[in-house]
Design a protein around this motif. Structure first.
Motif, PDB file in Angstrom:
ATOM      1  N   ILE A   1      -2.487  10.199   2.979  1.00  0.00           N
ATOM      2  CA  ILE A   1      -2.590   9.896   4.416  1.00  0.00           C
ATOM      3  C   ILE A   1      -2.347   8.397   4.573  1.00  0.00           C
ATOM      4  CG2 ILE A   1      -4.034  10.000   6.477  1.00  0.00           C
ATOM      5  CD1 ILE A   1      -5.678  12.223   5.046  1.00  0.00           C
ATOM      6  N   ASP A   2      -1.195   8.070   5.168  1.00  0.00           N
ATOM      7  CA  ASP A   2      -0.758   6.676   5.241  1.00  0.00           C
ATOM      8  C   ASP A   2      -1.113   6.076   6.596  1.00  0.00           C
ATOM      9  OD1 ASP A   2       0.505   4.461   4.048  1.00  0.00           O
ATOM     10  OD2 ASP A   2       2.441   4.940   4.961  1.00  0.00           O
ATOM     11  N   GLU A   3      -1.413   4.790   6.592  1.00  0.00           N
ATOM     12  CA  GLU A   3      -1.576   4.009   7.827  1.00  0.00           C
ATOM     13  C   GLU A   3      -2.759   4.439   8.695  1.00  0.00           C
ATOM     14  OE1 GLU A   3       2.225   3.928   9.854  1.00  0.00           O
ATOM     15  OE2 GLU A   3       2.972   2.476   8.414  1.00  0.00           O
ATOM     16  N   LEU A   4      -3.879   4.726   8.063  1.00  0.00           N
ATOM     17  CA  LEU A   4      -5.082   4.985   8.850  1.00  0.00           C
ATOM     18  C   LEU A   4      -5.556   3.668   9.468  1.00  0.00           C
ATOM     19  CD1 LEU A   4      -7.268   7.443   9.135  1.00  0.00           C
ATOM     20  CD2 LEU A   4      -8.661   5.891   7.804  1.00  0.00           C
TER      21      LEU A   4
ATOM     22  N   LYS B   1       0.832  -1.220   0.000  1.00  0.00           N
ATOM     23  CA  LYS B   1       0.000   0.000   0.000  1.00  0.00           C
ATOM     24  C   LYS B   1       0.862   1.265   0.000  1.00  0.00           C
ATOM     25  CE  LYS B   1      -2.146  -1.078   3.807  1.00  0.00           C
ATOM     26  NZ  LYS B   1      -1.369  -2.315   4.070  1.00  0.00           N
ATOM     27  N   THR B   2       1.843   1.318   0.898  1.00  0.00           N
ATOM     28  CA  THR B   2       2.681   2.526   0.976  1.00  0.00           C
ATOM     29  C   THR B   2       3.570   2.637  -0.259  1.00  0.00           C
ATOM     30  OG1 THR B   2       2.621   2.410   3.386  1.00  0.00           O
ATOM     31  CG2 THR B   2       4.314   3.801   2.423  1.00  0.00           C
ATOM     32  N   HIS B   3       4.069   1.497  -0.741  1.00  0.00           N
ATOM     33  CA  HIS B   3       4.861   1.495  -1.986  1.00  0.00           C
ATOM     34  C   HIS B   3       4.067   2.170  -3.111  1.00  0.00           C
ATOM     35  CE1 HIS B   3       7.716  -0.943  -4.781  1.00  0.00           C
ATOM     36  NE2 HIS B   3       7.072  -0.057  -5.511  1.00  0.00           N
TER      37      HIS B   3
HETATM   38 MG    MG Z   1       2.425   0.987   4.801  1.00  0.00          MG
END
Ligand code: MG
Ligand code: ADP
Length: 189
Positions: free
Chosen positions: A106-109, A52-54
């Protein structure tokens, strides 16, 4: 420039074969950045380590190459920023600043549950950006679980209503890429 990505990743380095639940065409469509031009939303949902973050970073970097302004922030940092601004009596100013970038990632909600007032602050941010600028959110929780993430089902519904109105929701299934690599190298069975 305000991006502040946690690492450098590109779509070129993403192995689609390792993540069969993803449609490469859908990701390539997002890489055109048309959704950013329209101010649409994107949600990447899935378990930890599934890229997801990638993908968020790779799409953010592509957006910058196409001259869009981008800000990357974790949900925890964002909520802390909003809470501090609220306490300092400068919430409106902070919301204006956070409404500026054409794309807010917005990462890691959902990794941490929100504090009592955080859901309302988050709602104000989403409302401020709504139909003005895109938001890309990554989360390890399905939208059905957002009520418990926000600690307030009514506010969660209002937030989701705005986020999902013009949106692409991409649900990633499958194993963590990190663990897969470890398994391959014999570190895990
Ligand atoms: Mg991540
Ligand atoms: P998540 O944000 O979903 O927890 P990450 O995007 O941080 O996962 O991925 C974990 C690590 O594995 C990162 O270094 C990322 O670049 C890598 N990774 C994950 N999926 C893939 C993939 N399909 N191809 C290449 N690298 C991947």
């Amino acid at each position: 420039k305000i991006a502040q990505f946690p690492f450098v990743r590109e779509l070129d380095g993403f192995e689609f074969d390792a993540q069969p639940s993803l449609d490469p065409r859908q990701i390539r469509e997002l890489a055109t950045c048309r959704w950013i031009a329209h101010g649409d939303m994107v949600l990447f949902l899935g378990p930890p380590g599934t890229g997801k973050t990638h993908l968020a970073v790779a799409l953010g970097r592509e957006a910058i190459r196409q001259t869009y302004s981008v800000q990357f922030v974790t949900a925890a940092t964002l909520v802390a920023m909003l809470a501090k601004a609220h306490d300092d009596g400068v919430l409106d100013k902070q919301l204006t600043i956070l409404a500026r970038p054409k794309l807010l990632i917005i990462d890691e909600l959902g990794y941490l549950p929100f504090e009592a007032n955080a859901a309302h602050l988050f709602f104000q941010l989403v409302s401020r950006r709504y139909e003005r600028g895109s938001i890309l959110i990554t989360s390890n929780r399905s939208v059905g679980e957002w009520g418990s993430v926000f600690g307030d089902a009514v506010v969660a519904t209002a937030i989701l209503d705005r986020l999902l109105h013009h949106s692409t929701v991409i649900t990633i299934r499958g194993d963590s890429y990190r663990l897969r690599e470890k398994r391959r190298s014999g570190l895990l069975q």
